[in-house]
Structure formats: C-alpha cells, structure tokens
Design a protein around this motif. Structure first.
Motif, mmCIF file in Angstrom:
data_model
loop_
_atom_site.group_PDB
_atom_site.id
_atom_site.type_symbol
_atom_site.label_atom_id
_atom_site.label_comp_id
_atom_site.label_asym_id
_atom_site.label_seq_id
_atom_site.Cartn_x
_atom_site.Cartn_y
_atom_site.Cartn_z
ATOM 1 N N CYS A 1 -65.753 -32.174 26.840
ATOM 2 C CA CYS A 1 -64.398 -32.156 26.284
ATOM 3 C C CYS A 1 -63.359 -32.794 27.196
ATOM 4 N N SER A 2 -63.788 -33.285 28.347
ATOM 5 C CA SER A 2 -62.877 -33.887 29.328
ATOM 6 C C SER A 2 -61.777 -32.920 29.758
ATOM 7 N N VAL A 3 -62.131 -31.633 29.836
ATOM 8 C CA VAL A 3 -61.190 -30.609 30.274
ATOM 9 C C VAL A 3 -61.661 -30.105 31.634
ATOM 10 N N VAL A 4 -60.818 -30.268 32.633
ATOM 11 C CA VAL A 4 -61.175 -29.856 33.980
ATOM 12 C C VAL A 4 -60.547 -28.494 34.265
ATOM 13 N N ILE A 5 -61.413 -27.522 34.539
ATOM 14 C CA ILE A 5 -60.961 -26.185 34.904
ATOM 15 C C ILE A 5 -61.680 -25.827 36.202
ATOM 16 N N ALA A 6 -60.914 -25.718 37.263
ATOM 17 C CA ALA A 6 -61.503 -25.368 38.564
ATOM 18 C C ALA A 6 -61.851 -23.881 38.574
ATOM 19 N N PRO A 7 -62.981 -23.518 39.169
ATOM 20 C CA PRO A 7 -63.362 -22.106 39.231
ATOM 21 C C PRO A 7 -62.288 -21.226 39.874
ATOM 22 N N SER A 8 -61.563 -21.780 40.821
ATOM 23 C CA SER A 8 -60.513 -21.015 41.498
ATOM 24 C C SER A 8 -59.252 -20.877 40.642
ATOM 25 N N GLU A 9 -59.192 -21.621 39.562
ATOM 26 C CA GLU A 9 -58.016 -21.657 38.686
ATOM 27 C C GLU A 9 -58.020 -20.518 37.662
ATOM 28 N N VAL A 10 -59.190 -19.974 37.369
ATOM 29 C CA VAL A 10 -59.310 -18.939 36.341
ATOM 30 C C VAL A 10 -60.106 -17.744 36.864
ATOM 31 N N THR A 11 -59.890 -16.614 36.230
ATOM 32 C CA THR A 11 -60.673 -15.425 36.549
ATOM 33 C C THR A 11 -61.639 -15.150 35.404
ATOM 34 N N ARG A 12 -62.594 -14.310 35.657
ATOM 35 C CA ARG A 12 -63.537 -13.932 34.596
ATOM 36 C C ARG A 12 -62.797 -13.311 33.417
ATOM 37 N N ASP A 13 -61.774 -12.510 33.707
ATOM 38 C CA ASP A 13 -61.014 -11.859 32.640
ATOM 39 C C ASP A 13 -60.364 -12.867 31.702
ATOM 40 N N GLU A 14 -60.001 -14.017 32.226
ATOM 41 C CA GLU A 14 -59.358 -15.051 31.406
ATOM 42 C C GLU A 14 -60.357 -15.818 30.551
ATOM 43 N N MET A 15 -61.652 -15.637 30.828
ATOM 44 C CA MET A 15 -62.682 -16.372 30.094
ATOM 45 C C MET A 15 -63.828 -15.458 29.686
ATOM 46 N N ASP A 16 -63.515 -14.192 29.363
ATOM 47 C CA ASP A 16 -64.601 -13.262 29.084
ATOM 48 C C ASP A 16 -64.974 -13.132 27.608
ATOM 49 N N THR A 17 -64.325 -13.914 26.741
ATOM 50 C CA THR A 17 -64.723 -13.960 25.332
ATOM 51 C C THR A 17 -64.664 -15.409 24.847
ATOM 52 N N PRO A 18 -65.422 -15.751 23.834
ATOM 53 C CA PRO A 18 -65.321 -17.108 23.277
ATOM 54 C C PRO A 18 -63.894 -17.429 22.834
ATOM 55 N N GLU A 19 -63.211 -16.440 22.288
ATOM 56 C CA GLU A 19 -61.828 -16.618 21.831
ATOM 57 C C GLU A 19 -60.921 -17.045 22.982
ATOM 58 N N LYS A 20 -61.052 -16.394 24.132
ATOM 59 C CA LYS A 20 -60.228 -16.730 25.297
ATOM 60 C C LYS A 20 -60.585 -18.108 25.852
ATOM 61 N N ILE A 21 -61.859 -18.447 25.831
ATOM 62 C CA ILE A 21 -62.291 -19.762 26.304
ATOM 63 C C ILE A 21 -61.672 -20.855 25.429
ATOM 64 N N LEU A 22 -61.740 -20.671 24.114
ATOM 65 C CA LEU A 22 -61.154 -21.656 23.194
ATOM 66 C C LEU A 22 -59.649 -21.795 23.428
ATOM 67 N N ALA A 23 -58.959 -20.685 23.609
ATOM 68 C CA ALA A 23 -57.506 -20.718 23.847
ATOM 69 C C ALA A 23 -57.183 -21.445 25.154
ATOM 70 N N LEU A 24 -57.975 -21.196 26.184
ATOM 71 C CA LEU A 24 -57.745 -21.843 27.468
ATOM 72 C C LEU A 24 -57.961 -23.360 27.362
ATOM 73 N N VAL A 25 -59.006 -23.761 26.696
ATOM 74 C CA VAL A 25 -59.274 -25.199 26.534
ATOM 75 C C VAL A 25 -58.156 -25.839 25.714
ATOM 76 N N ARG A 26 -57.717 -25.173 24.657
ATOM 77 C CA ARG A 26 -56.610 -25.720 23.846
ATOM 78 C C ARG A 26 -55.358 -25.908 24.695
ATOM 79 N N SER A 27 -55.093 -24.975 25.599
ATOM 80 C CA SER A 27 -53.904 -25.077 26.445
ATOM 81 C C SER A 27 -53.992 -26.226 27.440
ATOM 82 N N LYS A 28 -55.209 -26.682 27.723
ATOM 83 C CA LYS A 28 -55.421 -27.783 28.677
ATOM 84 C C LYS A 28 -55.382 -29.155 28.012
ATOM 85 N N CYS A 29 -55.457 -29.181 26.698
ATOM 86 C CA CYS A 29 -55.486 -30.471 25.983
ATOM 87 C C CYS A 29 -54.106 -31.006 25.728
#
Length: 76
Positions: free
Chosen positions: A48-76
C-alpha cells in the motif's frame, strides 16, 4: 485498498476471521505476535506504500483490523 490490507492481515494471521470481524483483538487472541506485527508493517509498506515505523505505533493502536484500517487511511 481495504481488501488488500485485510487479505494481507488474514495471510499473516492465518485466519479469515480478521476479514469477517473487524473488532477481533489480534494480540489478545494470539492471531498476531511481534513477528507478525513486523511482517504486517513491512507488508503495508510493500502493498500500500504506507510507511509505519514500529516506534511510531503501539500494539493498542493496531490491535484490531478496524484500527489498522483507520491508521492506514490516516496515512494516505
């Protein structure tokens, strides 16, 4: 793009539940671990050409598919 992300996540988690229930808790359920998390971040960059550094996010911010989709949308 949403379908690509869910396909990638299902492949990493080895379970299609992540496509069916977007509120599935990935880490708590054992579907995703640290290695899978790193693989997901690399896959998001490649697919998806979306760069997310491991230090940039916590597990809590990516602990559901819904949150992952929202995070990627915010990066586009």
């Amino acid at each position: 793009m949403e379908e690509k992300i869910l396909d990638l996540l299902a492949e990493i988690c080895e379970d299609d539940i992540v496509k069916e229930d977007l509120k599935t808790e990935l880490f708590q359920s054992g579907l995703l671990d640290s290695l899978g998390f790193a693989e997901l971040l690399a896959g998001l960059e490649e697919e998806c050409s979306v760069v997310i550094a491991p230090s940039e996010v916590t597990r809590d911010e990516m602990d559901t598919p819904e949150k992952i989709l929202a995070l990627v949308r915010s990066k586009c």
